[in-house]
Design an enzyme around this catalytic site. Structure first.
Site, PDB file in Angstrom:
ATOM      1  N   HIS A 373       0.782  -1.237   0.000  1.00 53.44           N
ATOM      2  CA  HIS A 373       0.000   0.000   0.000  1.00 53.44           C
ATOM      3  C   HIS A 373       0.812   1.284   0.000  1.00 53.44           C
ATOM      4  O   HIS A 373       0.237   2.365  -0.027  1.00 53.44           O
ATOM      5  CB  HIS A 373      -0.930   0.032   1.222  1.00 53.44           C
ATOM      6  CG  HIS A 373      -2.168  -0.791   1.048  1.00 53.44           C
ATOM      7  ND1 HIS A 373      -3.310  -0.288   0.477  1.00 53.44           N
ATOM      8  CD2 HIS A 373      -2.432  -2.087   1.361  1.00 53.44           C
ATOM      9  CE1 HIS A 373      -4.242  -1.247   0.450  1.00 53.44           C
ATOM     10  NE2 HIS A 373      -3.730  -2.337   0.975  1.00 53.44           N
ATOM     11  N   LYS A 564      -8.453  14.398   3.474  1.00 52.25           N
ATOM     12  CA  LYS A 564      -7.651  13.165   3.558  1.00 52.25           C
ATOM     13  C   LYS A 564      -6.804  13.301   4.815  1.00 52.25           C
ATOM     14  O   LYS A 564      -6.749  14.379   5.416  1.00 52.25           O
ATOM     15  CB  LYS A 564      -6.755  12.993   2.312  1.00 52.25           C
ATOM     16  CG  LYS A 564      -5.951  14.245   1.958  1.00 52.25           C
ATOM     17  CD  LYS A 564      -5.149  14.088   0.662  1.00 52.25           C
ATOM     18  CE  LYS A 564      -5.943  14.229  -0.590  1.00 52.25           C
ATOM     19  NZ  LYS A 564      -6.238  13.031  -1.343  1.00 52.25           N
ATOM     20  N   ARG A 565      -6.091  12.224   5.224  1.00 57.59           N
ATOM     21  CA  ARG A 565      -5.205  12.341   6.372  1.00 57.59           C
ATOM     22  C   ARG A 565      -4.185  13.460   6.129  1.00 57.59           C
ATOM     23  O   ARG A 565      -3.754  13.689   4.994  1.00 57.59           O
ATOM     24  CB  ARG A 565      -4.493  11.008   6.638  1.00 57.59           C
ATOM     25  CG  ARG A 565      -5.415   9.948   7.265  1.00 57.59           C
ATOM     26  CD  ARG A 565      -5.898  10.344   8.666  1.00 57.59           C
ATOM     27  NE  ARG A 565      -4.821  10.367   9.625  1.00 57.59           N
ATOM     28  CZ  ARG A 565      -4.601   9.398  10.522  1.00 57.59           C
ATOM     29  NH1 ARG A 565      -5.388   8.356  10.600  1.00 57.59           N
ATOM     30  NH2 ARG A 565      -3.597   9.490  11.368  1.00 57.59           N
ATOM     31  N   LYS A 570       1.033  14.513   1.149  1.00 54.21           N
ATOM     32  CA  LYS A 570      -0.250  14.875   0.537  1.00 54.21           C
ATOM     33  C   LYS A 570      -0.337  16.377   0.245  1.00 54.21           C
ATOM     34  O   LYS A 570      -1.251  16.837  -0.429  1.00 54.21           O
ATOM     35  CB  LYS A 570      -1.411  14.415   1.427  1.00 54.21           C
ATOM     36  CG  LYS A 570      -1.511  12.881   1.502  1.00 54.21           C
ATOM     37  CD  LYS A 570      -2.575  12.430   2.484  1.00 54.21           C
ATOM     38  CE  LYS A 570      -2.596  10.937   2.701  1.00 54.21           C
ATOM     39  NZ  LYS A 570      -3.293  10.203   1.620  1.00 54.21           N
ATOM     40  N   THR A 672      -8.219   6.910  -3.033  1.00 52.87           N
ATOM     41  CA  THR A 672      -9.563   6.439  -3.385  1.00 52.87           C
ATOM     42  C   THR A 672     -10.566   7.582  -3.242  1.00 52.87           C
ATOM     43  O   THR A 672     -11.622   7.563  -3.881  1.00 52.87           O
ATOM     44  CB  THR A 672      -9.997   5.250  -2.519  1.00 52.87           C
ATOM     45  OG1 THR A 672      -9.636   5.506  -1.159  1.00 52.87           O
ATOM     46  CG2 THR A 672      -9.315   3.968  -2.982  1.00 52.87           C
TER      47      THR A 672
END
Length: 850
Positions: A373, A564-565, A570, A672
């Protein structure tokens, strides 16, 4: 028109109403309120009403659940076991109603009872047993496996406390325990009759009959089963989560009779194993309790799998040979977290079932498959040998033996190549000796996959290059997907209905049919309807925000969403720099035309991740300045969305215009959330990373706002050396923004509050925020320009929705089933409880014929 729309609603994807149906539901509801909750309508609270409805809906699952398990017993198909330390399920009520086709009937029943369905649904706690993508993927996969009629089981841990609740106090993240079971969980059924022992510590004794693991401490694993209904196919699979229990003689066996009270209090030590979810996303924390959790789920699950394998239909003898094990069992490892399953199965085969090593190893490898992942080095699990030796001494021996055989093979293929041996060993020798769990998974599995094409290529050619050169056929790609039941029907009924009106409702089980929407890209009525659904969703979400945050939201502004986290890779910081730049432009020229935006950022930071917490503080500080500047007015608003979780995603995603997917190329394995936004009518601004690449491929790159470095450019820049300061000097708007943050413009009471953050950006930013700044700003201007032309914007939206078919988890699971697990999805409907028992045997025979 009203009349036809009413009729449509009754034959809609939310199920038929039917007078008997509604009467029966009302009867069930009143019965549960009275007998289960022991309340009457005078003193019942909204929570009581939620529980009454949940129990009523659950009643409709039970018959199908029992039938499904009976059917698997008769048909004896190959079983799929999805092992994961995380299942981020969210709420269950509405999903269950949809998958059983009960939603409309329940809506009507609750309406007739004078109650508000949405208020009841909002009483349910999220099952927050996951951190982010990996845990939510497991939940989507369970939905798809049931919908595709696979004999599949999710196995994990029933954490007493899930992912923490996030509170924002004075702009900082504060964590609160998530006591999600406080009021009870109507969806689970404890199964104490299947309780199993799990062993820890002890030592290994060599006997004439082989190795024995002795003097261990025992913890019991109590299973709790949750039903997983497929969509409208009468299949109900099981998610089995284990809870830790101390045996009753815990600490009382040893003759320390002295302190009985203390011995009973110490039961907590054993039961702490399932107490709390580790709140790290993409980060490895080598704690003993975490390794205990990983082995706990693995040991309990494998005993269960083997018990089920040995039990065959009455009349036929139980299975005694393990020869057929890989033909009857497939085990998928969701990342390396359940990797101890590999040595554990070897221990069972060799030490307990007395198979010889080579046979056991062959069976083991043919049973397991591993999904990787992440490629971030800090996320890879590397357990200290010292810790494993203490906690699981026999498993360490087995890992050493696996490694010995593995290294012998490599030494034979590459004589004298010591470096190759070092790089491919399961044991890392530099400094403290560690077990590399990814290497264990690769060697112990017959299939290894990444979760998007670009990620699988990086896995093959960079991270595990030596392994893929050795066994190229082992490495595959399985691009992630999302369940269209939760992420369209449940969260966006307006859009789901609109789509069904033009292409029919079969798309719910075959999302590739959304391609048919391409015929309507120029249809004025359809364009208007899609636009209206989005506007309705925005107005509804704006009302939610105004209620929760007491800020006035301009519902006609562009909703620009980044949820998102919180993680450096990110690049929430890149978004933040854009917000400040927009703010500066408005202040510099207040009368210039400006396309209004509401920028919404949300997500949790791991409690120990200092930089991520500083990023949240920066965003909230910038929001304070922007939202209170009269010059800005309603042109720009910034919201930090508190406690982002599955149930909140279901609210914000359908209301989004612009989806931010801006990780540094090569760092986001798939993503996702990107797919959920695309399916719900948002446009994407993003880098060529993760599944964004395939989204651009499906919709056409011209229908996404793609910017920034590609993987090759990042590699080039690494070779050359990334010099942040050069961008700062070269780009005036970037310089201004950084000077504001540095000088304390956003933290006047504490001017160097953000010095760690700015220091990182200038000196050791692994994710190269400045390198993509200029292209990001230009790209955002293109976004604003298109947003000014609503018709062209909506046309692009329709083209995007039409291209989301590939990103259904049904497609992903079909690929796992046929290419990894060796099972076939089926359309067979298991006979409902209303049909006689013989119907099951008939269906079982039909399945065997297929």
């Amino acid at each position: 028109i009203d009349n036809t729309q009413e009729k449509r609603k009754q034959i809609s994807i939310r199920g038929i109403v039917g007078v008997e149906n509604v009467a029966e539901l009302k009867k069930g509801f009143n019965r549960h309120l009275h007998f289960t909750l022991v309340k009457d309508r005078n003193i019942a609270t909204p929570r009581d009403y939620y529980f009454a409805l949940a129990h009523t809906v659950r009643d409709h699952l039970v018959g199908r659940w029992i039938r499904t398990q009976q059917f698997y017993y008769e048909a004896d198909p190959k079983r799929v076991y999805y092992l994961s330390l995380e299942f981020y399920m969210g709420r269950t009520l509405q999903n269950t109603m949809i998958n059983l086709g009960l939603q409309n009937a329940c809506d009507e029943a609750i309406y007739q009872l004078g109650l508000d369905m949405e208020e009841l649904e909002d009483m349910e706690e999220d099952a927050g047993l996951g951190n982010g993508g990996l845990g939510r993927l497991a939940a989507c996969f369970l939905d798809s496996m049931a919908t595709l009629g696979l004999a599949a089981y999710g196995y994990g841990i029933r954490y007493e406390y899930g992912i923490f609740n996030q509170k924002i106090r004075d702009g900082w993240q504060v964590e609160e325990a998530d006591d999600w079971l406080r009021h009870g969980n109507p969806w689970e059924k404890a199964r104490p009759e299947y309780m199993l022992p799990v062993h820890f510590y002890g030592r290994v004794e060599e006997t004439k009959d082989g190795s024995k693991w002795v003097d261990t401490q025992v913890v019991l694993a109590m299973p709790y089963d949750t039903p997983i209904p497929g969509y409208m196919n009468n299949t109900v699979n099981t998610m089995r989560l284990w809870s830790a229990r101390a045996p009753n003689d815990f600490n009382l066996r040893d003759f320390n009779v002295g302190d009985y009270i203390q011995a009973v209090l110490d039961r907590n030590l054993a039961e702490n194993i399932s107490r709390v979810l580790y709140p790290n996303d993409n980060f490895f924390e080598g704690k003993e309790l975490r390794l205990k959790q990983e082995y706990f789920v693995v040991a309990a699950t494998l005993q269960d799998i083997i018990r089920r394998f040995k039990t065959t239909k009455k009349g036929s003898p139980g299975r005694t040979s393990f020869e057929s094990f890989p033909d009857k069992v497939a085990i998928q490892l969701n990342d390396t977290h359940p990797a101890m399953a590999i040595p554990e199965l070897m221990r069972i085969f060799v030490d307990i079932e007395k198979l010889d090593w080579d046979t056991a190893w062959d069976l083991t490898r043919r049973t397991f498959a591993y999904t990787n992942h992440t490629v971030l080095p800090e996320a890879l699990e590397r357990w200290p040998v010292e810790l494993m030796e203490k906690l699981l001494p026999r498993h360490l021996q087995i890992i050493y033996q696996i490694n010995q055989v593995h290294l012998n093979r490599i030494a034979a293929l590459f004589p004298k190549n010591i470096d190759k041996l070092r790089k491919m060993s399961l044991i890392e020798e530099d400094g403290c000796k560690r077990v590399n769990m990814a290497h264990l998974c690769i060697v112990g599995s017959h299939a290894v996959n990444g979760v998007a094409e670009i990620h699988s290529n990086i896995v093959k050619t960079e991270v595990f290059k030596d392994f893929s050169e050795l066994e190229p056929e082992k490495f595959q790609n399985k691009t992630n997907g999302i369940t269209p039941r939760r992420w369209l029907l449940l969260c966006n009924p307006g859009l789901a209905e609109l789509i069904a009106e033009v292409i029919g409702e079969d798309y719910v089980k075959d999302l590739s049919q959304l391609q048919k929407l391409n015929d309507f890209v120029d249809d004025a009525a359809f364009i208007r309807d899609v636009s209206r659904v989005k506007q309705d969703n925005k107005v509804k979400f704006a009302q939610y925000l105004e209620k929760e945050y007491r800020v006035k939201i301009n519902a006609s502004s562009m909703f620009d969403v980044h949820v998102k986290r919180i993680h450096e890779y990110k690049r929430q910081l890149l978004n933040c720099l854009h917000i400040i730049t927009m703010y500066n432009r408005i202040r510099k020229n207040p009368n210039a035309p400006f396309v209004p935006r509401t920028v919404i950022i949300g997500g949790k930071a791991a409690p120990g991740y200092h930089m991520a917490k500083m990023i949240i503080k920066l965003i909230t500080s910038v929001a304070d300045v922007v939202n209170n500047d009269p010059v800005v007015g309603n042109k720009l608003k910034v919201i930090f969305l508190e406690n982002y979780r599955v149930s909140l995603a279901e609210k914000v995603i359908p209301a989004t215009d612009l989806s931010e997917q801006i990780s540094t190329a090569g760092t986001e394995a798939s993503g996702t959330g990107n797919m959920k936004f695309m399916l719900n009518g948002a446009l994407t601004i993003g880098t060529m990373d993760g599944a964004n690449v395939e989204m651009a491929e499906e919709a056409g790159e011209e229908n996404l706002f793609i910017f920034g470095m590609r993987v090759e450019d990042v590699a080039e820049l690494d070779k050359k050396g990334y010099d942040a300061m050069s961008y700062y000097k070269k780009i005036p708007e970037l310089k201004q923004v950084m000077d504001q943050i540095t000088s304390g413009f956003f933290s006047p009471k504490n001017p160097d509050l953000f010095k760690d953050l700015t220091n990182m950006l200038f000196k050791y930013d692994r994710f190269k925020v400045f390198a993509d700044f200029e292209e990001y700003m230009k790209c955002q201007e293109k976004v604003s320009k298109l947003y000014q032309n609503p018709k062209e914007w909506t046309k692009m939206v329709i083209k995007n929705i039409a291209a989301t078919g590939k990103f259904s988890s049904d497609r992903t699971i079909t690929e796992y089933a046929t290419e990894v697990w060796g099972v076939e999805p089926t359309d067979l409907k298991i006979p409902p409880p209303s049909e006689p028992r013989e119907a099951i045997e008939e269906t079982a025979r039909a399945l065997k014929k297929m």
